[in-house]
Design a protein around this motif. Sequence first.
Motif, PDB file in Angstrom:
ATOM      1  N   ALA A  70       0.817  -1.216   0.000  1.00 19.46           N
ATOM      2  CA  ALA A  70       0.000   0.000   0.000  1.00 19.46           C
ATOM      3  C   ALA A  70       0.851   1.266   0.000  1.00 19.46           C
ATOM      4  CB  ALA A  70      -0.926  -0.010   1.211  1.00 19.46           C
ATOM      5  N   GLU A  71       2.159   1.125   0.135  1.00 20.36           N
ATOM      6  CA  GLU A  71       3.000   2.312   0.262  1.00 20.36           C
ATOM      7  C   GLU A  71       2.811   3.281  -0.903  1.00 20.36           C
ATOM      8  OE1 GLU A  71       7.348   1.849   0.692  1.00 20.36           O
ATOM      9  OE2 GLU A  71       7.039   3.548   2.038  1.00 20.36           O
ATOM     10  N   GLY A  72       2.836   2.744  -2.123  1.00 13.63           N
ATOM     11  CA  GLY A  72       2.683   3.606  -3.286  1.00 13.63           C
ATOM     12  C   GLY A  72       1.300   4.212  -3.366  1.00 13.63           C
ATOM     13  N   ILE A  73       0.297   3.433  -2.954  1.00 14.98           N
ATOM     14  CA  ILE A  73      -1.078   3.926  -3.030  1.00 14.98           C
ATOM     15  C   ILE A  73      -1.240   5.161  -2.157  1.00 14.98           C
ATOM     16  CG2 ILE A  73      -3.491   3.317  -2.638  1.00 14.98           C
ATOM     17  CD1 ILE A  73      -2.717   0.406  -3.084  1.00 14.98           C
ATOM     18  N   THR A  74      -0.686   5.107  -0.945  1.00 16.10           N
ATOM     19  CA  THR A  74      -0.825   6.259  -0.062  1.00 16.10           C
ATOM     20  C   THR A  74       0.098   7.395  -0.480  1.00 16.10           C
ATOM     21  OG1 THR A  74       0.569   4.966   1.407  1.00 16.10           O
ATOM     22  CG2 THR A  74      -1.715   5.193   2.042  1.00 16.10           C
ATOM     23  N   ALA A  75       1.321   7.031  -0.886  1.00 16.67           N
ATOM     24  CA  ALA A  75       2.283   8.080  -1.203  1.00 16.67           C
ATOM     25  C   ALA A  75       1.839   8.872  -2.432  1.00 16.67           C
ATOM     26  CB  ALA A  75       3.663   7.478  -1.441  1.00 16.67           C
ATOM     27  N   LEU A  76       1.260   8.198  -3.402  1.00 17.03           N
ATOM     28  CA  LEU A  76       0.885   8.901  -4.628  1.00 17.03           C
ATOM     29  C   LEU A  76      -0.602   9.229  -4.658  1.00 17.03           C
ATOM     30  CD1 LEU A  76       3.064   7.007  -7.235  1.00 17.03           C
ATOM     31  CD2 LEU A  76       3.435   9.236  -6.226  1.00 17.03           C
ATOM     32  N   GLY A  77      -1.308   8.915  -3.559  1.00 12.89           N
ATOM     33  CA  GLY A  77      -2.705   9.271  -3.480  1.00 12.89           C
ATOM     34  C   GLY A  77      -3.538   8.666  -4.605  1.00 12.89           C
ATOM     35  N   VAL A  78      -3.352   7.373  -4.840  1.00  9.34           N
ATOM     36  CA  VAL A  78      -4.064   6.739  -5.940  1.00  9.34           C
ATOM     37  C   VAL A  78      -5.561   6.694  -5.673  1.00  9.34           C
ATOM     38  CG1 VAL A  78      -4.334   4.572  -7.198  1.00  9.34           C
ATOM     39  CG2 VAL A  78      -2.072   5.408  -6.628  1.00  9.34           C
ATOM     40  N   GLY A  79      -5.915   6.660  -4.406  1.00  6.10           N
ATOM     41  CA  GLY A  79      -7.330   6.673  -4.071  1.00  6.10           C
ATOM     42  C   GLY A  79      -7.940   5.280  -4.154  1.00  6.10           C
ATOM     43  N   GLY A  80      -9.193   5.214  -3.839  1.00  9.23           N
ATOM     44  CA  GLY A  80      -9.866   3.915  -3.807  1.00  9.23           C
ATOM     45  C   GLY A  80      -9.627   3.243  -2.467  1.00  9.23           C
ATOM     46  N   ASP A  81     -10.216   2.090  -2.303  1.00  7.48           N
ATOM     47  CA  ASP A  81     -10.100   1.361  -1.047  1.00  7.48           C
ATOM     48  C   ASP A  81      -8.774   0.605  -1.029  1.00  7.48           C
ATOM     49  OD1 ASP A  81     -10.321  -0.062   1.191  1.00  7.48           O
ATOM     50  OD2 ASP A  81     -12.033  -1.284   0.569  1.00  7.48           O
ATOM     51  N   ALA A  82      -7.849   1.071  -0.210  1.00  3.71           N
ATOM     52  CA  ALA A  82      -6.503   0.500  -0.215  1.00  3.71           C
ATOM     53  C   ALA A  82      -6.533  -0.990   0.136  1.00  3.71           C
ATOM     54  CB  ALA A  82      -5.609   1.260   0.750  1.00  3.71           C
ATOM     55  N   THR A  83      -7.333  -1.362   1.148  1.00  3.80           N
ATOM     56  CA  THR A  83      -7.361  -2.766   1.574  1.00  3.80           C
ATOM     57  C   THR A  83      -7.835  -3.667   0.444  1.00  3.80           C
ATOM     58  OG1 THR A  83      -8.686  -1.666   3.248  1.00  3.80           O
ATOM     59  CG2 THR A  83      -7.646  -3.735   3.877  1.00  3.80           C
ATOM     60  N   ALA A  84      -8.880  -3.231  -0.234  1.00  4.44           N
ATOM     61  CA  ALA A  84      -9.415  -4.046  -1.329  1.00  4.44           C
ATOM     62  C   ALA A  84      -8.390  -4.127  -2.459  1.00  4.44           C
ATOM     63  CB  ALA A  84     -10.714  -3.437  -1.839  1.00  4.44           C
ATOM     64  N   THR A  85      -7.721  -2.988  -2.727  1.00  2.00           N
ATOM     65  CA  THR A  85      -6.726  -2.985  -3.795  1.00  2.00           C
ATOM     66  C   THR A  85      -5.610  -3.963  -3.475  1.00  2.00           C
ATOM     67  OG1 THR A  85      -7.200  -0.632  -3.909  1.00  2.00           O
ATOM     68  CG2 THR A  85      -5.382  -1.455  -5.256  1.00  2.00           C
ATOM     69  N   VAL A  86      -5.142  -3.929  -2.214  1.00  2.28           N
ATOM     70  CA  VAL A  86      -4.053  -4.827  -1.827  1.00  2.28           C
ATOM     71  C   VAL A  86      -4.476  -6.277  -2.007  1.00  2.28           C
ATOM     72  CG1 VAL A  86      -2.705  -5.640   0.123  1.00  2.28           C
ATOM     73  CG2 VAL A  86      -2.953  -3.192  -0.265  1.00  2.28           C
ATOM     74  N   ALA A  87      -5.695  -6.602  -1.584  1.00  5.49           N
ATOM     75  CA  ALA A  87      -6.180  -7.976  -1.716  1.00  5.49           C
ATOM     76  C   ALA A  87      -6.227  -8.384  -3.185  1.00  5.49           C
ATOM     77  CB  ALA A  87      -7.562  -8.096  -1.077  1.00  5.49           C
ATOM     78  N   ALA A  88      -6.709  -7.475  -4.036  1.00  6.07           N
ATOM     79  CA  ALA A  88      -6.791  -7.785  -5.454  1.00  6.07           C
ATOM     80  C   ALA A  88      -5.408  -8.005  -6.046  1.00  6.07           C
ATOM     81  CB  ALA A  88      -7.500  -6.652  -6.184  1.00  6.07           C
ATOM     82  N   LEU A  89      -4.456  -7.156  -5.642  1.00  7.88           N
ATOM     83  CA  LEU A  89      -3.092  -7.288  -6.149  1.00  7.88           C
ATOM     84  C   LEU A  89      -2.477  -8.611  -5.733  1.00  7.88           C
ATOM     85  CD1 LEU A  89      -1.818  -3.676  -5.516  1.00  7.88           C
ATOM     86  CD2 LEU A  89      -1.791  -4.848  -7.707  1.00  7.88           C
ATOM     87  N   LEU A  90      -2.696  -8.993  -4.467  1.00 11.96           N
ATOM     88  CA  LEU A  90      -2.138 -10.253  -3.979  1.00 11.96           C
ATOM     89  C   LEU A  90      -2.670 -11.415  -4.806  1.00 11.96           C
ATOM     90  CD1 LEU A  90      -2.222  -9.662  -0.124  1.00 11.96           C
ATOM     91  CD2 LEU A  90      -0.204 -10.050  -1.524  1.00 11.96           C
ATOM     92  N   ARG A  91      -3.973 -11.365  -5.107  1.00 17.18           N
ATOM     93  CA  ARG A  91      -4.551 -12.415  -5.951  1.00 17.18           C
ATOM     94  C   ARG A  91      -3.881 -12.411  -7.320  1.00 17.18           C
ATOM     95  NH1 ARG A  91      -9.306 -11.328  -3.726  1.00 17.18           N
ATOM     96  NH2 ARG A  91      -9.865  -9.810  -5.315  1.00 17.18           N
ATOM     97  N   GLN A  92      -3.698 -11.202  -7.838  1.00 17.77           N
ATOM     98  CA  GLN A  92      -3.168 -11.079  -9.182  1.00 17.77           C
ATOM     99  C   GLN A  92      -1.772 -11.690  -9.310  1.00 17.77           C
ATOM    100  OE1 GLN A  92      -3.305  -7.016 -10.507  1.00 17.77           O
ATOM    101  NE2 GLN A  92      -3.982  -7.693 -12.532  1.00 17.77           N
ATOM    102  N   VAL A  93      -0.943 -11.524  -8.267  1.00 17.70           N
ATOM    103  CA  VAL A  93       0.412 -12.067  -8.354  1.00 17.70           C
ATOM    104  C   VAL A  93       0.485 -13.480  -7.786  1.00 17.70           C
ATOM    105  CG1 VAL A  93       1.504  -9.817  -8.299  1.00 17.70           C
ATOM    106  CG2 VAL A  93       1.142 -11.055  -6.166  1.00 17.70           C
ATOM    107  N   GLY A  94      -0.680 -14.049  -7.457  1.00 17.30           N
ATOM    108  CA  GLY A  94      -0.704 -15.443  -7.057  1.00 17.30           C
ATOM    109  C   GLY A  94      -0.309 -15.691  -5.616  1.00 17.30           C
ATOM    110  N   LEU A  95      -0.661 -14.777  -4.726  1.00 17.29           N
ATOM    111  CA  LEU A  95      -0.405 -15.010  -3.305  1.00 17.29           C
ATOM    112  C   LEU A  95      -1.736 -15.069  -2.577  1.00 17.29           C
ATOM    113  CD1 LEU A  95       2.565 -12.576  -2.611  1.00 17.29           C
ATOM    114  CD2 LEU A  95       2.649 -15.057  -2.582  1.00 17.29           C
ATOM    115  N   PRO A  96      -1.814 -15.810  -1.476  1.00 15.88           N
ATOM    116  CA  PRO A  96      -3.060 -15.844  -0.711  1.00 15.88           C
ATOM    117  C   PRO A  96      -3.376 -14.459  -0.145  1.00 15.88           C
ATOM    118  CG  PRO A  96      -1.281 -16.885   0.513  1.00 15.88           C
ATOM    119  CD  PRO A  96      -0.772 -16.630  -0.872  1.00 15.88           C
ATOM    120  N   THR A  97      -4.655 -14.136   0.001  1.00 17.83           N
ATOM    121  CA  THR A  97      -5.016 -12.784   0.437  1.00 17.83           C
ATOM    122  C   THR A  97      -4.613 -12.515   1.878  1.00 17.83           C
ATOM    123  OG1 THR A  97      -7.181 -13.792   0.449  1.00 17.83           O
ATOM    124  CG2 THR A  97      -6.871 -11.929  -1.027  1.00 17.83           C
ATOM    125  N   ASP A  98      -4.461 -13.569   2.683  1.00 15.28           N
ATOM    126  CA  ASP A  98      -4.057 -13.311   4.066  1.00 15.28           C
ATOM    127  C   ASP A  98      -2.573 -12.976   4.166  1.00 15.28           C
ATOM    128  OD1 ASP A  98      -3.043 -15.795   3.514  1.00 15.28           O
ATOM    129  OD2 ASP A  98      -3.269 -16.519   5.575  1.00 15.28           O
TER     130      ASP A  98
END
Lengths: 655, 473, 325
Positions: A452-480
């Motif tokens: 989430a560092e980049g999301i907050t630093a660059l103010g990407v907006g949106g729900d950071a937690t949901a974004t992180v979960a989606a990204l983890l799925r995308q790179v093939g890691l468990p959401t936990d």
Amino acid sequence: MLHVKDLRLGFAAGQRTLLAVDGISFTIERGETFALLGESGCGKSATAQALMRLLPPAGRIVGGSVSLDGEDLLVLPEAAMRGWRGRRMAMIFQEPATSLNPVLTVGRQIGEVLERHRGLRGAAARERMLDLLRQVGIADPERRLDEYPFQLSGGMKQRVMIAIALAGEPELLIADEPTTALDVTVQAQILDLLARLQVDRGMGMLLITHDLGVVARMAQRIGVMYAGELVEVASREDFFTTPRHPYTQALFAALPEVSRRGTALATIPGQVPALAAMPAGCRFAERCPQVMPVCRERSPEWREVAPGHALRCHWQGAASVLEKAADLTVDRQIEEKTGLLTVDGLKVHFPIRQGILQRTVGHVFAVDGVSLAIAPGRTLALVGESGCGKTTVGKALLQLIRPSAGSVRLGGRELVGAGARELRAARRQAQMVFQDPFASLNPRLRVGEIIAEGITALGVGGDATATVAALLRQVGLPTDAGERFPHEFSGGQRQRIAIARALAVQPQLLVCDEPTSALDVSVQAQILNLLKTLQAELGVAYLFITHNFAVVEYLAHDIAVMYLGRIVEQGRAEEVLGRPRHPYTQALLSAVPVPRLDGAGQRIHLPGETPSPAKPPAGCHFHPRCPQATALCRERYPAPTAVSPTHTVNCHLAA
Amino acid sequence: MNGFQIVVLWSDVLVWLLLASGIGVGVLIARSPPLLAAWRRVGASRAGMASATVLLAFLGIGLLDSLHYRVALDGKPGEKTQYAIEVLSLLDALVGPLRTENEKTYSAPFATHLYAKETIERPGQGTLREFPRLRFGGSHLAEPAAAPADIAATAAGAAALAVLGWLALVVLVANRRENPGDPTVDRQNWPKIGWSRLWRGETVFAWNAVLLTLLLILLTLLPLFALAGDYHVFGTDKVGQDVLYQILKSVRTALIIGLVTTLVMLPVAVLLGIVAGYFRGWVDDLIQYLYTVLNSIPGVLLIAAAVLMMQVVIDTHPQWFATAAERADLRLLALCFILGITSWTGLCRLLRGETLKLRELEYIQAAQAFGVSSWRIILRHILPNLMHIVIIALVMDFSGLVLAEAVLSYVGIGVDPTMTSFGTMINNARMELGREPVVWWSLAAAFAAMFILVLAANLFADAVRDAFDPRAA
Amino acid sequence: MLAYIVRRLLYAIPILIGVNLITFALFFIVNTPDDMARMQLGIKRVTPEAIEKWKEARGYDKPLFVNSAAGGLSTVTETIFFEKSVRMFAGDFGRAEDGRDIAREIGTRMGPSLAIALPTFILGLFVTVSLALTLAFFRATAFDFWGVVICVAAMSISGLFYIIGGQYLIAKVWKLVPISGFGEGLDAWRFLILPVCIGVVAGIGSSTRWYRTIFLEEVSKDYVRTARAKGLPETLVFFRHILRNALIPILTGVVVVIPTLFMGSLLTESFFGIPGLGSYTIDAIQAQDFAVVRSMVFIGSVLYIVGLILTDISYTLVDPRIRFS
């Protein structure tokens, strides 16, 4: 000559001893090269050290026997063993930079072996040392003898290490990853040297390596290690034509190469089991595509499938039926759209300060006029040996290092000299993935916070937690995974986290700085697959910085070859790889050890090593090493010549 | 019971602030698994936990001695209450008789008679020169010859009590559940410690070391205090003050010197070290220049010069202080500041070097690639990764500072002469070795107490360093 | 290499100026000369006249930085800063409270200080390095373990205890050497031997442990493995390979103190009645003789800076990486 029988060794951890090598046996004949092949942590280096009885303090030899010419080395008293080390058996190590004593001269370090084992002193010893240095291909040995290690280049240090090993005229040479820390062209030199010396002297050689290419080049027989066990032993021919163990087959299938472009690489799921939790049955069972119930119960016995070809596997099949992942078809023809990134005349010069007042007396020309362009959704591979400035280019693009001159235009925005606000906007478009997955994640932060560092630093907006979960799925890691800390993940998983972090701000360009060079082959395949999938899904462009041609062949659309701060040849991948025009590109390509029997084609030998970027040679930078250099090359740096509309080369010969 | 007025000395404020921040840091640690894991390694170290137990005992004494008050004097009703000029602490109240039962001059440990002959008028016998009975030491005995038996009986009783109390503690510990350090195990399923695992030292936390140390402490302290009411167990000094009481009072001084000093220098060292290493360039040059200059001045001389100058300030402004205790307290704090100013350079240089390495790491560059501001990078990425060095420096410096206090007080540039400390005790007692027969107990007690404190601190520091140093892991 | 040394020498100049300024600020700005006079003369009964007289006798009656009354060059030179601080660079330290010339006093007292400090330093270094080397050689054995335990215990003992205890036991009870005092010439050894031995013993704990850590760090380096792989005996590995490399970090801590040996030891000299600079300093501190303390601060810093330069030079001797670059 060397017989290792049922060698077992472990490392003390608290009260327990964790077995790192569990009962391996092999023999090496005089004049034979036996390669121990395996991925990191399989116990191959520990085996080599145990043969010399040089295990680190926590290491314990638990059982078995090692006999050299009939003498059991493991029962010898330590004082007697010292008479064998350096005399009958010698060792060279992976890191020539740290393996030589920094405060003793080269001559002193070779001399002490001569004195200890050959009783040579004074002028006779010096004669012998000069002779040894000549044998290992060091020019001007008289001068080098009185120099200190820090005055030598990496390749020369390894040559000195070899000279030290040869000084006692050993019958067995143990080479522990002797070229892993070296560049491709230097690696080729050192491998040639080792092969020649071995033939000349009729030594036995134990070669420890993880590189199938090195094995193909050097070994006569090969032993494959997995999780502390030897799983397959075969002659060179058998090994490369009919590998039988599923692990060996998987290793071959995971190799990236040009024939596999457009398809996903085979990967080995899961991880090597931890030392403390070795499964009872076959250790590869959990990751094996051919696994049967019996594999989990009983450890397989040795089975000979052909004379000299044995393996430990319950599975009787022969051909690989590795599950082929669906074709990725990444190579859909991408329209040559307007360039996403255009770099023009980029220069990064670091001042050299010297003297009493620390005045600038010169510059390190790390990057000296690089121009390139990347179109959206394409991969440009920036290839070169260490010190050629390729990493500096990557960092200068992102303004992590301020360029000295030139222009970097990203999506129509000029970045060189841009203010903080403009840069902030640009940082959303371009991100970086680093080489070392262990240094690129802050160990004190949770994975979720890291991503989430980049999301907050660059103010990407949106729900950071949901974004992180989606990204983890995308790179093939468990959401936990977001709740956990980096140290709980393996190298490959960490690299996935680093990719997720970079993707978090939805960049159009990803600068990947050797993202797989610290990883094992099977893990490298996973990351390469992931990068390809992401490119297909998100249309992100890659600047792929690497020294590994196999990866380039598999991944790149375009290639730029760098030498000493400048690009010497660039073009479409098939052009540069298929019809290289620059002598340096040709030499690089031929120096890469190919993991095939027929790999030993026409090799171009480059003398010497890359000069210092502080004092680049006059004229063409490459001319001192170039086999085809002319008088013109010594005088003038060649202008770019267009071989085809997309293929340019900086060489007088092509003009 | 007279009324009293709570006195808050500046050093008290700092001590309790330190304790509060210590607890706060503890809470933070519990939420950061890497740090928690390191502390668990400290907890598993036997030497570390034994010494921590000793240190906690010292800390307890120091804390009790850091709650100060002044007793109201008896006055006429209706008048404004006046308070005694003497500032007392909770410790003084607890050990009551130790403070008040002063003899005339020297007396040996457990003595019933004074150490010097006095001329005494005896009715009918004229004047005699003899060793007079002590006013308090052993005064409950009719016959001084009964003293050894009385001492042995009291000590044995107290020791028995100590063992009983200790056994109760062991039972308590054996019935606890223990976190096995495996996050997959629920709290309810944590294994019980039990007798045998405790005995064989198989617990995750080094309980056996803690319990053994506690037994030793109890076996020493309980008999000591049981006897202290009737005897001067460590003897008395020149002015007849009980040496045990002085030792107890010295503990707080030593703790304050050791802890407040590091607290003073820590922010400076951390800030300047990180800033120099992260920003480099002229900032780095300036900070390096600053600490090289400060380092160049020999430590003792810089402290001497600063203390002399501070003494001038204190002496020329007597109106600032209501009581002698406040003056001594301020001098103590000033000494801490001076020691802090002269000792931050080492840690600063260490942190600068480490920051130089860290800033080249790829995760810092990844943050820079996101345009994260420098100060945020320092706070999020650099500071947490330097914490282990800070913690190691903190515990390592403590023992050195306690030893330094003694030397400085001896030289005359330490704490106020009216303040009890190991240094002033040694300074006052060192001439007594020249006497015949020799007066040794004051020196011996001070050196022994200091040795135990410093040894415990050193052992604890070692355990902490081993647990936090990434190279050791 | 020459440029390197010259650069280190030049770097010493701003540091010396910095030290000088700090001392000046400490002694004349934090407290005014009036405060010092009041302190020296006693707080209660002090008249303004007495203060003026005290200041005049010591030259503290001048302005701090600018003497506008003097005119010409004297505007700068007739000031406290010039007379008390700048002239220190020329070796002029003024007079002590007892009226003696400080510079001359320093000259005569350096000898006795050095007579104690130098043997203590050399003997101490030899003993601790040998002990540390022995412990490192027998690393991870019971010998090493107990050696470290003893070191930790030894470094937990106050330095005062070593002096007081040693003096009491050896000089007073056993009467082996004189309790205190100092003699000239060959006879001096009787006075020197005890303080030197105590100085050595007091330093054993911490130094041995520190050097042991340095040795152990070197033991785990790759080049040591190479040396073992050559079949060299362990003693040779230690003396030829490890010792040479460990010398570099050891030198950092050691060479820098050599010049400051001239300053003597405060405690030892005062306990043993050695007429050196250490006891001179301690007397001055106790008598609150500001002029002497100020001078000693300055000299101490100068010697330390000389030590820094010596350290840099010594690196060039042991580390080829610096010698040849």
